[in-house]
Design an enzyme around this catalytic site. Structure first.
Site, PDB file in Angstrom:
ATOM      1  CD  GLU A  19      44.187 -21.343 -91.155  1.00 13.45           C
ATOM      2  OE1 GLU A  19      43.634 -20.734 -90.060  1.00 13.45           O
ATOM      3  OE2 GLU A  19      43.494 -22.193 -91.725  1.00 13.45           O
ATOM      4  CB  SER A 145      43.374 -17.979 -91.961  1.00 18.81           C
ATOM      5  OG  SER A 145      43.339 -18.003 -90.604  1.00 18.81           O
ATOM      6  CE1 TYR A 219      46.350 -15.063 -87.774  1.00 20.34           C
ATOM      7  CE2 TYR A 219      46.346 -16.072 -89.841  1.00 20.34           C
ATOM      8  CZ  TYR A 219      45.729 -15.909 -88.740  1.00 20.34           C
ATOM      9  OH  TYR A 219      44.590 -16.441 -88.225  1.00 20.34           O
ATOM     10  NE  ARG A 258      37.494 -12.849 -87.483  1.00 24.88           N
ATOM     11  CZ  ARG A 258      38.266 -13.677 -87.975  1.00 24.88           C
ATOM     12  NH1 ARG A 258      39.062 -14.372 -86.808  1.00 24.88           N
ATOM     13  NH2 ARG A 258      38.506 -14.081 -89.084  1.00 24.88           N
ATOM     14  CG  ASP A 260      35.689 -12.364 -90.997  1.00 19.94           C
ATOM     15  OD1 ASP A 260      36.071 -11.832 -89.973  1.00 19.94           O
ATOM     16  OD2 ASP A 260      36.703 -13.105 -91.167  1.00 19.94           O
ATOM     17  CD  GLU A 276      35.692 -17.119 -93.736  1.00 17.57           C
ATOM     18  OE1 GLU A 276      35.626 -18.262 -93.785  1.00 17.57           O
ATOM     19  OE2 GLU A 276      36.762 -16.625 -93.647  1.00 17.57           O
ATOM     20  CG  ASN A 278      37.677 -18.357 -87.865  1.00 16.69           C
ATOM     21  OD1 ASN A 278      37.621 -19.372 -87.300  1.00 16.69           O
ATOM     22  ND2 ASN A 278      38.670 -18.003 -88.388  1.00 16.69           N
ATOM     23  N   GLY A 282      41.613 -16.925 -84.295  1.00 15.09           N
ATOM     24  CA  GLY A 282      43.086 -16.918 -84.094  1.00 15.09           C
ATOM     25  C   GLY A 282      43.214 -16.269 -82.728  1.00 15.09           C
TER      26      GLY A 282
END
Length: 328
Positions: A19, A145, A219, A258, A260, A276, A278, A282
């Site tokens: 990443e 990601s 992205y 964050r 998900d 998960e 994070n 990002g």
């Protein structure tokens, strides 16, 4: 009387993970926003000499804008702890657990947070038999990601069982996490820390025209529609925020996180599963945390400023705790 010198922030970005480019985008945006806020900023594209470069810069705080290994897995956090530097986002123990999808399950599920079942499999086993009934998901245990995620369906063009020469994460990783595929909708909820503790920013639905929410969809502009706030029943939105806050607290996250979700809307609340959490979300123009923060009335510059202030607060609290321990 002279003005106090501006706080010096080192923005740590880049590195050598999958990443890298996303981290560079995040880091550049963060550095520009911090300069606009009046901070003195040193941008560091992380190489193997990162400790020496940080020691030379001697910042007041490090803004960790790295994604993936080693910036998200506890390695950089341990180095910064040893150097005695304040830094944004979560600490060593939290980072070690949250980057590991199996450890995350073992930590969150006992606290009543629903997550998909599944197990770790050797990639070589996949060429002999399916680990779960199709459809199922295969993902690396320690990547972020959605790097290396594959959905294996009855009509997948990988063979049955999977062919040894078929393209997929089994070519790159010796072990993978196999989980049952949960049909339905992609949701995500961000949490930020503040003076009154952590709070959820809202819920976004990720609407993908084709495929699933993988690295490319995250992205690449135009590949995914972000619906914020998500058009879901109020009870589902509230449950997402509840689970995101609970995961943030149970894992011991700092700054922002964050979480998900997949939601099978045919099953109502019973169809909501955490995928998960994070710890290094990002911070690019397409990223979800800045988007949710903006919807909650926090612009990008204020968000990064908040994260720096929280890093300094956590660092001071750690120092006070060490002093208490030293004096019994």
């Amino acid at each position: 009387m002279s003005e106090p010198a501006p706080l010096h922030v080192a923005v740590l970005m880049g590195g050598w993970a999958n990443e890298r480019e996303v981290s560079l985008m995040s880091g550049r945006g963060i550095a520009a926003a911090l300069r606009d806020k009046g901070y003195r900023v040193t941008a560091i594209d992380m190489g193997r000499d990162v400790a020496a470069r940080l020691a030379e810069a001697a910042p007041d705080v490090v803004f960790n804008a790295l994604h993936g290994v080693p910036g998200e897995d506890g390695s950089v956090q341990g180095m910064l702890d040893l150097m005695g530097l304040a830094y944004t986002h979560s600490g060593l123990a939290t980072s070690v657990i949250a980057i590991d999808k199996q450890l995350t399950k073992q930590t969150l599920v006992p606290h009543g947070i629903p997550m998909p079942g599944g197990r770790i499999v050797k990639s070589a086993e996949l060429f002999e038999r399916d680990p779960l009934p199709r459809p199922y998901v295969l993902k690396p245990v320690n990547e972020g990601s959605s790097v290396g995620v594959a959905i294996v369906t009855a009509d997948s063009n990988v063979g049955n069982p999977i062919h040894r020469d078929a393209p997929g994460p089994w070519q790159e990783f010796a072990e993978l996490l196999a989980e049952p595929f949960i049909k339905g909708r992609e949701l995500t909820a961000a949490v930020i820390d503040g003076t009154d503790g952590p709070r959820a920013l809202g819920v976004t639905e990720l609407v993908i025209a084709e495929g699933f929410y993988d690295y490319e969809h995250k992205y690449t502009e135009g590949r995914t529609e972000h619906v914020c706030p998500a058009r879901v029943p109020p009870g589902i939105a509230a449950l997402c925020e509840h689970y995101a806050l609970k995961a943030h607290r149970v894992l011991g996250c700092h700054g922002t996180s964050r979480t998900d979700f997949r939601w099978d809307d045919e099953l109502g609340e019973d169809g909501l599963f955490v995928l998960e959490t994070n710890t290094q979300p990002g911070m690019t123009p397409l990223s979800l945390v800045p988007e949710q923060a903006k919807h909650a009335g926090i612009d990008y510059a204020d968000l990064v400023d908040l994260l720096v202030k929280e890093a300094l607060r956590v660092h001071r609290a750690k120092g006070q705790a060490r002093e208490r321990d030293a004096h019994g």
